[in-house]
Design an enzyme around this catalytic site. Structure first.
Site, mmCIF file in Angstrom:
data_model
loop_
_atom_site.group_PDB
_atom_site.id
_atom_site.type_symbol
_atom_site.label_atom_id
_atom_site.label_comp_id
_atom_site.label_asym_id
_atom_site.label_seq_id
_atom_site.Cartn_x
_atom_site.Cartn_y
_atom_site.Cartn_z
ATOM 1 N N ASP A 152 -7.953 5.987 4.916
ATOM 2 C CA ASP A 152 -8.014 4.773 5.725
ATOM 3 C C ASP A 152 -9.262 4.653 6.591
ATOM 4 O O ASP A 152 -9.321 3.785 7.451
ATOM 5 C CB ASP A 152 -6.787 4.709 6.638
ATOM 6 C CG ASP A 152 -5.525 4.438 5.841
ATOM 7 O OD1 ASP A 152 -5.658 3.994 4.696
ATOM 8 O OD2 ASP A 152 -4.435 4.659 6.374
ATOM 9 N N SER A 211 0.805 -1.224 0.000
ATOM 10 C CA SER A 211 0.000 0.000 0.000
ATOM 11 C C SER A 211 0.837 1.272 0.000
ATOM 12 O O SER A 211 0.297 2.338 -0.213
ATOM 13 C CB SER A 211 -0.947 0.004 1.194
ATOM 14 O OG SER A 211 -0.205 -0.013 2.387
ATOM 15 N N HIS A 253 1.270 3.967 6.989
ATOM 16 C CA HIS A 253 0.667 4.874 6.015
ATOM 17 C C HIS A 253 1.044 6.315 6.314
ATOM 18 O O HIS A 253 1.595 6.636 7.360
ATOM 19 C CB HIS A 253 -0.856 4.732 6.012
ATOM 20 C CG HIS A 253 -1.344 3.551 5.230
ATOM 21 N ND1 HIS A 253 -2.648 3.184 5.185
ATOM 22 C CD2 HIS A 253 -0.686 2.660 4.462
ATOM 23 C CE1 HIS A 253 -2.778 2.104 4.423
ATOM 24 N NE2 HIS A 253 -1.596 1.766 3.976
#
Lengths: 181, 157
Positions: free
Chosen positions: B96, B30, B69
Protein backbone atom coordinates in the site's frame (compact mmCIF):
# COMPACT_ATOMS: atom_id res chain seq x y z
CA UNK A 1 -56.52 -9.24 14.28
CA UNK A 2 -55.45 -11.97 11.91
CA UNK A 3 -55.39 -10.00 8.71
CA UNK A 4 -52.87 -10.59 5.98
CA UNK A 5 -50.52 -7.83 7.12
CA UNK A 6 -50.25 -9.15 10.67
CA UNK A 7 -49.58 -12.66 9.49
CA UNK A 8 -46.91 -11.56 7.01
CA UNK A 9 -45.29 -9.38 9.66
CA UNK A 10 -45.20 -12.23 12.19
CA UNK A 11 -43.70 -14.67 9.66
CA UNK A 12 -41.08 -12.15 8.57
CA UNK A 13 -40.09 -11.18 12.12
CA UNK A 14 -39.86 -14.80 13.21
CA UNK A 15 -37.79 -15.86 10.21
CA UNK A 16 -35.38 -12.97 10.69
CA UNK A 17 -34.79 -13.87 14.34
CA UNK A 18 -34.46 -17.55 13.42
CA UNK A 19 -31.85 -16.74 10.77
CA UNK A 20 -29.82 -14.63 13.17
CA UNK A 21 -29.96 -17.32 15.89
CA UNK A 22 -28.76 -19.87 13.34
CA UNK A 23 -25.93 -17.58 12.14
CA UNK A 24 -24.89 -17.01 15.77
CA UNK A 25 -24.87 -20.73 16.46
CA UNK A 26 -22.76 -21.39 13.35
CA UNK A 27 -20.33 -18.62 14.32
CA UNK A 28 -19.94 -20.05 17.83
CA UNK A 29 -19.65 -23.63 16.58
CA UNK A 30 -16.54 -22.81 14.57
CA UNK A 31 -14.77 -21.87 17.82
CA UNK A 32 -15.23 -25.33 19.31
CA UNK A 33 -14.77 -27.63 16.29
CA UNK A 34 -11.45 -29.39 17.01
CA UNK A 35 -8.60 -29.32 14.49
CA UNK A 36 -5.03 -30.59 14.31
CA UNK A 37 -3.15 -28.30 11.93
CA UNK A 38 0.53 -29.00 11.47
CA UNK A 39 3.13 -27.00 9.64
CA UNK A 40 6.79 -26.23 9.41
CA UNK A 41 8.86 -23.93 7.29
CA UNK A 42 12.60 -23.56 6.91
CA UNK A 43 15.09 -21.57 4.89
CA UNK A 44 17.45 -23.33 2.50
CA UNK A 45 19.48 -20.27 1.62
CA UNK A 46 19.79 -16.60 2.41
CA UNK A 47 21.59 -14.21 0.13
CA UNK A 48 21.90 -10.50 0.85
CA UNK A 49 21.97 -8.14 -2.11
CA UNK A 50 22.10 -4.35 -2.20
CA UNK A 51 19.87 -2.10 -4.19
CA UNK A 52 17.52 0.85 -4.19
CA UNK A 53 14.98 0.76 -1.38
CA UNK A 54 11.75 1.09 -3.22
CA UNK A 55 11.89 1.37 -6.97
CA UNK A 56 8.51 3.02 -7.20
CA UNK A 57 8.11 5.46 -4.40
CA UNK A 58 11.10 6.91 -2.61
CA UNK A 59 14.83 6.93 -2.35
CA UNK A 60 16.09 6.69 -5.87
CA UNK A 61 19.53 7.82 -4.81
CA UNK A 62 21.21 5.24 -2.61
CA UNK A 63 21.92 1.77 -3.86
CA UNK A 64 23.29 0.33 -0.62
CA UNK A 65 20.07 -0.87 1.02
CA UNK A 66 20.37 -4.53 1.93
CA UNK A 67 17.69 -6.89 0.67
CA UNK A 68 17.70 -10.55 1.64
CA UNK A 69 16.65 -13.13 -0.93
CA UNK A 70 15.65 -16.43 0.58
CA UNK A 71 14.71 -19.86 -0.66
CA UNK A 72 12.35 -21.73 1.64
CA UNK A 73 10.55 -25.03 1.95
CA UNK A 74 7.11 -25.52 3.46
CA UNK A 75 5.61 -28.72 4.80
CA UNK A 76 2.11 -28.26 6.16
CA UNK A 77 -1.19 -30.05 6.49
CA UNK A 78 -3.97 -27.57 7.26
CA UNK A 79 -6.87 -29.65 5.93
CA UNK A 80 -8.34 -30.15 9.41
CA UNK A 81 -9.01 -26.40 9.56
CA UNK A 82 -11.68 -26.76 6.88
CA UNK A 83 -15.12 -27.22 8.40
CA UNK A 84 -18.59 -25.98 7.50
CA UNK A 85 -17.80 -22.39 8.41
CA UNK A 86 -14.40 -22.03 6.70
CA UNK A 87 -14.51 -19.82 3.64
CA UNK A 88 -10.78 -19.68 3.08
CA UNK A 89 -7.40 -19.89 4.72
CA UNK A 90 -4.87 -17.13 4.31
CA UNK A 91 -1.51 -18.83 4.83
CA UNK A 92 1.65 -16.77 5.23
CA UNK A 93 5.30 -17.27 6.09
CA UNK A 94 6.66 -14.78 8.62
CA UNK A 95 10.28 -13.95 9.39
CA UNK A 96 10.76 -12.69 12.94
CA UNK A 97 13.85 -11.04 14.41
CA UNK A 98 15.02 -8.43 16.85
CA UNK A 99 17.39 -5.50 16.38
CA UNK A 100 18.77 -2.97 18.89
CA UNK A 101 16.40 -0.25 17.66
CA UNK A 102 13.32 -2.40 17.10
CA UNK A 103 12.54 -5.11 19.60
CA UNK A 104 10.11 -7.08 17.51
CA UNK A 105 10.12 -7.16 13.73
CA UNK A 106 7.93 -9.38 11.60
CA UNK A 107 7.90 -9.48 7.82
CA UNK A 108 5.69 -11.59 5.57
CA UNK A 109 7.87 -13.41 3.03
CA UNK A 110 5.27 -15.36 1.11
CA UNK A 111 1.52 -15.91 1.23
CA UNK A 112 -1.22 -17.91 -0.42
CA UNK A 113 -4.98 -18.24 -0.28
CA UNK A 114 -6.46 -21.73 0.09
CA UNK A 115 -10.13 -22.18 -0.75
CA UNK A 116 -10.54 -25.96 -0.77
CA UNK A 117 -9.77 -28.71 1.67
CA UNK A 118 -8.02 -30.71 -1.04
CA UNK A 119 -5.55 -27.87 -1.55
CA UNK A 120 -4.72 -27.49 2.15
CA UNK A 121 -1.71 -29.81 2.11
CA UNK A 122 1.33 -27.76 1.17
CA UNK A 123 4.60 -29.51 0.36
CA UNK A 124 6.77 -27.13 -1.58
CA UNK A 125 10.46 -26.56 -2.07
CA UNK A 126 12.43 -23.79 -3.66
CA UNK A 127 9.98 -21.00 -2.84
CA UNK A 128 11.49 -17.56 -3.19
CA UNK A 129 10.23 -14.70 -1.06
CA UNK A 130 7.35 -12.87 -2.68
CA UNK A 131 7.77 -9.65 -0.67
CA UNK A 132 11.09 -7.92 -0.13
CA UNK A 133 12.87 -8.84 3.06
CA UNK A 134 14.45 -5.57 4.16
CA UNK A 135 14.79 -4.20 7.65
CA UNK A 136 13.47 -0.81 8.68
CA UNK A 137 17.13 0.27 9.17
CA UNK A 138 17.94 -1.09 5.70
CA UNK A 139 20.97 -3.08 6.96
CA UNK A 140 21.44 -6.62 8.26
CA UNK A 141 24.09 -6.62 10.94
CA UNK A 142 24.22 -9.44 13.51
CA UNK A 143 20.60 -10.32 12.93
CA UNK A 144 19.24 -13.79 13.51
CA UNK A 145 15.77 -14.41 12.15
CA UNK A 146 13.46 -17.37 12.54
CA UNK A 147 10.60 -18.22 10.23
CA UNK A 148 7.18 -19.65 10.99
CA UNK A 149 4.00 -20.53 9.16
CA UNK A 150 0.88 -18.56 10.12
CA UNK A 151 -2.70 -18.92 9.03
CA UNK A 152 -5.87 -16.86 9.28
CA UNK A 153 -9.21 -18.65 9.02
CA UNK A 154 -11.78 -16.47 7.25
CA UNK A 155 -15.28 -17.75 8.12
CA UNK A 156 -18.51 -17.57 6.15
CA UNK A 157 -19.93 -15.81 9.20
CA UNK A 158 -18.40 -15.14 12.61
CA UNK A 159 -14.99 -14.64 14.13
CA UNK A 160 -11.64 -14.18 12.44
CA UNK A 161 -9.24 -16.69 13.99
CA UNK A 162 -5.50 -17.07 13.68
CA UNK A 163 -2.96 -19.81 14.23
CA UNK A 164 0.75 -20.42 13.75
CA UNK A 165 3.36 -23.13 13.67
CA UNK A 166 6.39 -23.26 15.92
CA UNK A 167 9.27 -21.02 14.96
CA UNK A 168 12.19 -22.54 13.08
CA UNK A 169 15.80 -22.42 14.21
CA UNK A 170 17.35 -18.94 13.88
CA UNK A 171 19.17 -18.11 10.65
CA UNK A 172 21.99 -15.58 10.49
CA UNK A 173 22.10 -13.08 7.66
CA UNK A 174 25.34 -13.12 5.65
CA UNK A 175 27.24 -10.10 4.37
CA UNK A 176 26.07 -8.57 1.10
CA UNK A 177 27.28 -10.57 -1.87
CA UNK A 178 26.03 -8.69 -4.89
CA UNK A 179 23.85 -6.01 -6.38
CA UNK A 180 20.17 -6.41 -6.96
CA UNK A 181 19.11 -5.72 -10.49
CA UNK B 1 -37.79 5.99 21.06
CA UNK B 2 -36.65 2.81 19.36
CA UNK B 3 -34.21 4.71 17.14
CA UNK B 4 -32.77 6.35 20.23
CA UNK B 5 -32.22 2.94 21.84
CA UNK B 6 -30.50 1.59 18.75
CA UNK B 7 -28.24 4.63 18.57
CA UNK B 8 -27.34 4.43 22.27
CA UNK B 9 -26.54 0.73 22.15
CA UNK B 10 -24.35 1.31 19.08
CA UNK B 11 -22.46 3.99 21.00
CA UNK B 12 -22.19 1.75 24.08
CA UNK B 13 -20.80 -0.99 21.88
CA UNK B 14 -18.31 1.52 20.49
CA UNK B 15 -17.16 2.30 24.04
CA UNK B 16 -16.89 -1.39 24.87
CA UNK B 17 -14.80 -2.19 21.78
CA UNK B 18 -12.80 1.05 22.10
CA UNK B 19 -13.66 1.82 18.49
CA UNK B 20 -15.28 4.89 17.00
CA UNK B 21 -17.25 2.95 14.38
CA UNK B 22 -17.42 -0.72 15.37
CA UNK B 23 -19.32 -1.69 12.20
CA UNK B 24 -18.06 -1.00 8.69
CA UNK B 25 -19.24 -2.02 5.24
CA UNK B 26 -16.67 -3.22 2.71
CA UNK B 27 -16.71 -0.96 -0.36
CA UNK B 28 -13.92 -2.31 -2.55
CA UNK B 29 -12.72 -5.58 -4.02
CA UNK B 30 -9.15 -5.34 -2.74
CA UNK B 31 -9.63 -8.02 -0.08
CA UNK B 32 -11.36 -10.58 -2.34
CA UNK B 33 -11.97 -13.46 -1.86
CA UNK B 34 -12.04 -12.92 1.93
CA UNK B 35 -14.27 -9.84 1.89
CA UNK B 36 -16.54 -8.77 -0.95
CA UNK B 37 -18.34 -5.49 -1.55
CA UNK B 38 -21.30 -5.25 0.83
CA UNK B 39 -19.97 -7.46 3.62
CA UNK B 40 -20.12 -6.17 7.18
CA UNK B 41 -17.04 -6.19 9.41
CA UNK B 42 -17.06 -5.98 13.21
CA UNK B 43 -14.15 -3.97 14.58
CA UNK B 44 -12.52 -3.48 17.93
CA UNK B 45 -9.32 -1.95 19.29
CA UNK B 46 -7.77 -4.23 21.92
CA UNK B 47 -4.87 -2.81 23.94
CA UNK B 48 -2.38 -5.44 22.77
CA UNK B 49 -0.10 -4.60 19.85
CA UNK B 50 -1.18 -5.34 16.29
CA UNK B 51 -0.09 -8.76 15.11
CA UNK B 52 1.23 -9.61 11.69
CA UNK B 53 -1.46 -10.88 9.32
CA UNK B 54 -4.26 -9.05 11.12
CA UNK B 55 -6.75 -7.21 8.95
CA UNK B 56 -7.06 -3.56 9.92
CA UNK B 57 -9.22 -0.64 8.91
CA UNK B 58 -7.07 2.46 8.64
CA UNK B 59 -7.27 6.04 7.44
CA UNK B 60 -4.48 7.70 5.52
CA UNK B 61 -4.02 11.34 6.60
CA UNK B 62 -5.84 13.60 4.15
CA UNK B 63 -8.08 10.85 2.79
CA UNK B 64 -11.66 10.45 4.01
CA UNK B 65 -12.43 6.88 3.01
CA UNK B 66 -11.00 4.22 5.33
CA UNK B 67 -9.22 1.19 3.84
CA UNK B 68 -9.45 -2.46 4.96
CA UNK B 69 -6.16 -4.30 4.35
CA UNK B 70 -3.88 -6.90 5.91
CA UNK B 71 -0.70 -6.07 7.86
CA UNK B 72 2.33 -7.63 6.16
CA UNK B 73 5.25 -5.89 7.95
CA UNK B 74 5.56 -4.87 11.56
CA UNK B 75 8.42 -3.14 13.39
CA UNK B 76 8.00 -2.37 17.10
CA UNK B 77 10.33 0.36 18.31
CA UNK B 78 12.30 -0.47 21.47
CA UNK B 79 12.41 3.10 22.78
CA UNK B 80 8.83 4.28 22.28
CA UNK B 81 7.04 0.96 21.84
CA UNK B 82 5.16 2.34 18.86
CA UNK B 83 4.69 0.27 15.75
CA UNK B 84 5.52 0.80 12.08
CA UNK B 85 3.14 -1.16 9.88
CA UNK B 86 2.92 -1.94 6.19
CA UNK B 87 -0.35 -3.20 4.72
CA UNK B 88 -1.48 -4.87 1.52
CA UNK B 89 -4.82 -5.97 0.09
CA UNK B 90 -5.01 -9.72 -0.54
CA UNK B 91 -6.32 -9.05 -4.04
CA UNK B 92 -3.75 -6.37 -4.90
CA UNK B 93 -0.41 -7.09 -6.52
CA UNK B 94 1.55 -4.45 -4.64
CA UNK B 95 1.71 -3.22 -1.07
CA UNK B 96 0.00 0.00 0.00
CA UNK B 97 2.94 2.42 -0.17
CA UNK B 98 1.45 3.78 -3.37
CA UNK B 99 -1.74 4.57 -1.46
CA UNK B 100 0.10 6.09 1.50
CA UNK B 101 1.98 8.47 -0.78
CA UNK B 102 -0.81 9.27 -3.20
CA UNK B 103 -1.28 12.73 -1.71
CA UNK B 104 1.62 15.06 -2.19
CA UNK B 105 1.62 15.97 1.53
CA UNK B 106 2.36 12.31 2.32
CA UNK B 107 5.48 12.03 0.14
CA UNK B 108 7.93 9.64 1.76
CA UNK B 109 5.35 8.03 4.06
CA UNK B 110 6.61 4.46 4.16
CA UNK B 111 4.56 3.13 7.08
CA UNK B 112 1.30 3.59 8.89
CA UNK B 113 1.12 3.69 12.68
CA UNK B 114 -1.42 2.59 15.29
CA UNK B 115 -2.82 6.14 15.38
CA UNK B 116 -3.94 5.71 11.76
CA UNK B 117 -5.84 2.51 12.63
CA UNK B 118 -9.61 2.86 13.02
CA UNK B 119 -10.16 -0.75 14.09
CA UNK B 120 -9.05 -4.35 13.80
CA UNK B 121 -11.39 -6.83 12.14
CA UNK B 122 -12.73 -9.39 14.62
CA UNK B 123 -15.87 -10.68 12.96
CA UNK B 124 -17.58 -10.98 9.62
CA UNK B 125 -21.17 -10.98 8.38
CA UNK B 126 -21.71 -11.32 4.62
CA UNK B 127 -24.00 -9.38 2.24
CA UNK B 128 -26.05 -7.31 4.71
CA UNK B 129 -24.08 -4.14 4.02
CA UNK B 130 -25.50 -4.15 0.48
CA UNK B 131 -28.44 -2.23 2.00
CA UNK B 132 -26.33 0.82 2.78
CA UNK B 133 -24.49 0.55 -0.55
CA UNK B 134 -27.82 0.60 -2.43
CA UNK B 135 -28.97 3.55 -0.33
CA UNK B 136 -25.88 5.61 -1.13
CA UNK B 137 -25.80 4.55 -4.80
CA UNK B 138 -29.49 5.25 -5.37
CA UNK B 139 -30.64 8.08 -3.05
CA UNK B 140 -34.15 7.81 -4.54
CA UNK B 141 -34.44 4.36 -2.95
CA UNK B 142 -33.77 5.89 0.46
CA UNK B 143 -36.53 8.48 0.01
CA UNK B 144 -38.91 5.85 -1.37
CA UNK B 145 -38.27 3.61 1.64
CA UNK B 146 -38.68 6.46 4.14
CA UNK B 147 -41.84 7.55 2.34
CA UNK B 148 -43.29 4.03 2.38
CA UNK B 149 -42.59 3.68 6.10
CA UNK B 150 -44.20 7.07 6.69
CA UNK B 151 -47.32 6.15 4.70
CA UNK B 152 -47.67 2.81 6.53
CA UNK B 153 -47.32 4.44 9.93
CA UNK B 154 -49.84 7.12 8.92
CA UNK B 155 -52.36 4.56 7.67
CA UNK B 156 -52.18 1.97 10.43
CA UNK B 157 -51.35 3.69 13.70
Amino acid sequence: MNNLQNRANAVLAFSISAIFCLLGAIALSSLVIPSQPSGSVGLDSIKVLTGRYDKNWVDYRTRDNEFANTVMHIDADLSSLFHWNTKQLFVYVVAEYSTPTHLKNEIVLWDTIIKRKSAAVIRKKGIKNKYSLIDVNKKWTNVNANVSLHWNIVPYVGFMTYGRSQASEPYAFPLPSGIQT
Amino acid sequence: MMLFGVFMSYKAWGLYTNCESPLVVVLSESMEPAFARGDILFLSNPKKPIEIGEICVFKIPGRDIPIVHRVIDRHDSSSTGSQLLLTKGDNNNVDDRGLYQELHSNRGKMWIEPKDIVGRVQGFLPYLGMFTIFMTDYPMLKYALLGAVGVIVFLYE
